[in-house]
Design a protein around this motif. Sequence first.
Motif, PDB file in Angstrom:
ATOM      1  N   PHE A 105     112.422 -50.692  15.438  1.00 35.46           N
ATOM      2  CA  PHE A 105     111.155 -50.016  15.173  1.00 35.46           C
ATOM      3  C   PHE A 105     110.001 -50.650  15.941  1.00 35.46           C
ATOM      4  O   PHE A 105     109.135 -49.941  16.470  1.00 35.46           O
ATOM      5  N   SER A 106     109.965 -51.968  16.010  1.00 31.30           N
ATOM      6  CA  SER A 106     108.875 -52.617  16.750  1.00 31.30           C
ATOM      7  C   SER A 106     109.013 -52.346  18.240  1.00 31.30           C
ATOM      8  O   SER A 106     108.009 -52.161  18.937  1.00 31.30           O
ATOM      9  N   TYR A 107     110.237 -52.306  18.750  1.00 36.91           N
ATOM     10  CA  TYR A 107     110.454 -51.986  20.170  1.00 36.91           C
ATOM     11  C   TYR A 107     109.934 -50.582  20.474  1.00 36.91           C
ATOM     12  O   TYR A 107     109.208 -50.374  21.448  1.00 36.91           O
ATOM     13  N   LYS A 108     110.298 -49.619  19.636  1.00 37.38           N
ATOM     14  CA  LYS A 108     109.861 -48.237  19.865  1.00 37.38           C
ATOM     15  C   LYS A 108     108.350 -48.090  19.726  1.00 37.38           C
ATOM     16  O   LYS A 108     107.717 -47.375  20.495  1.00 37.38           O
ATOM     17  N   THR A 109     107.771 -48.763  18.735  1.00 34.04           N
ATOM     18  CA  THR A 109     106.326 -48.685  18.538  1.00 34.04           C
ATOM     19  C   THR A 109     105.584 -49.299  19.722  1.00 34.04           C
ATOM     20  O   THR A 109     104.596 -48.733  20.206  1.00 34.04           O
ATOM     21  N   ALA A 110     106.058 -50.440  20.197  1.00 32.68           N
ATOM     22  CA  ALA A 110     105.415 -51.073  21.352  1.00 32.68           C
ATOM     23  C   ALA A 110     105.541 -50.188  22.582  1.00 32.68           C
ATOM     24  O   ALA A 110     104.592 -50.077  23.373  1.00 32.68           O
ATOM     25  N   LYS A 111     106.659 -49.551  22.742  1.00 33.15           N
ATOM     26  CA  LYS A 111     106.853 -48.661  23.891  1.00 33.15           C
ATOM     27  C   LYS A 111     105.939 -47.442  23.793  1.00 33.15           C
ATOM     28  O   LYS A 111     105.374 -46.998  24.792  1.00 33.15           O
ATOM     29  N   ASP A 112     105.778 -46.898  22.591  1.00 33.08           N
ATOM     30  CA  ASP A 112     104.912 -45.737  22.395  1.00 33.08           C
ATOM     31  C   ASP A 112     103.447 -46.061  22.678  1.00 33.08           C
ATOM     32  O   ASP A 112     102.703 -45.209  23.161  1.00 33.08           O
ATOM     33  N   TYR A 113     103.029 -47.276  22.363  1.00 37.14           N
ATOM     34  CA  TYR A 113     101.636 -47.664  22.570  1.00 37.14           C
ATOM     35  C   TYR A 113     101.437 -48.438  23.874  1.00 37.14           C
ATOM     36  O   TYR A 113     100.419 -49.108  24.043  1.00 37.14           O
ATOM     37  N   GLU A 114     102.401 -48.346  24.770  1.00 33.30           N
ATOM     38  CA  GLU A 114     102.339 -48.924  26.110  1.00 33.30           C
ATOM     39  C   GLU A 114     102.079 -50.418  26.099  1.00 33.30           C
ATOM     40  O   GLU A 114     101.273 -50.943  26.853  1.00 33.30           O
ATOM     41  N   LYS A 115     102.788 -51.112  25.220  1.00 31.88           N
ATOM     42  CA  LYS A 115     102.752 -52.568  25.199  1.00 31.88           C
ATOM     43  C   LYS A 115     104.112 -53.060  25.665  1.00 31.88           C
ATOM     44  O   LYS A 115     105.047 -52.274  25.822  1.00 31.88           O
ATOM     45  N   ASN A 116     104.259 -54.339  25.897  1.00 27.75           N
ATOM     46  CA  ASN A 116     105.516 -54.892  26.389  1.00 27.75           C
ATOM     47  C   ASN A 116     106.561 -54.831  25.275  1.00 27.75           C
ATOM     48  O   ASN A 116     106.602 -55.682  24.388  1.00 27.75           O
ATOM     49  N   ALA A 117     107.419 -53.816  25.340  1.00 26.96           N
ATOM     50  CA  ALA A 117     108.357 -53.540  24.254  1.00 26.96           C
ATOM     51  C   ALA A 117     109.406 -54.636  24.096  1.00 26.96           C
ATOM     52  O   ALA A 117     109.771 -54.994  22.980  1.00 26.96           O
TER      53      ALA A 117
END
Length: 117
Positions: free
Chosen positions: A16-28
Amino acid sequence: MILILGLVVLFSMTVFSYKTAKDYEKNAVVWGLITFGVGVFLQLILPFTIGIILGIIIVMNGKRAEDIQEQIPTVTISVVTIILNIAAGFLIIRHLAKIPEESSLTPPQPPVFDNEP
């Protein structure tokens, strides 16, 4: 059984944190590793440390070393660390879902009209 539940929580929060970071354009990848590291600490290292400390306290109080396993509340420690892992995972995901403030932008100049005196 509790260990399996803890591992499911650990991997779920990491995904979930990987997907959330990817959605908000952070280093997933980095945020996924951070979440995994926090989860490993809370699920494996913290209960082990608590068990060692409680074992030392039990032995220092005069109990036999064979009675240590009966005296340590392993289920309670496991449930508490799973709850801590869920809370930490949600805090990380909430941090990732914040929209950054655009403080570097200056507001536009007020319009100038030709017919002003």
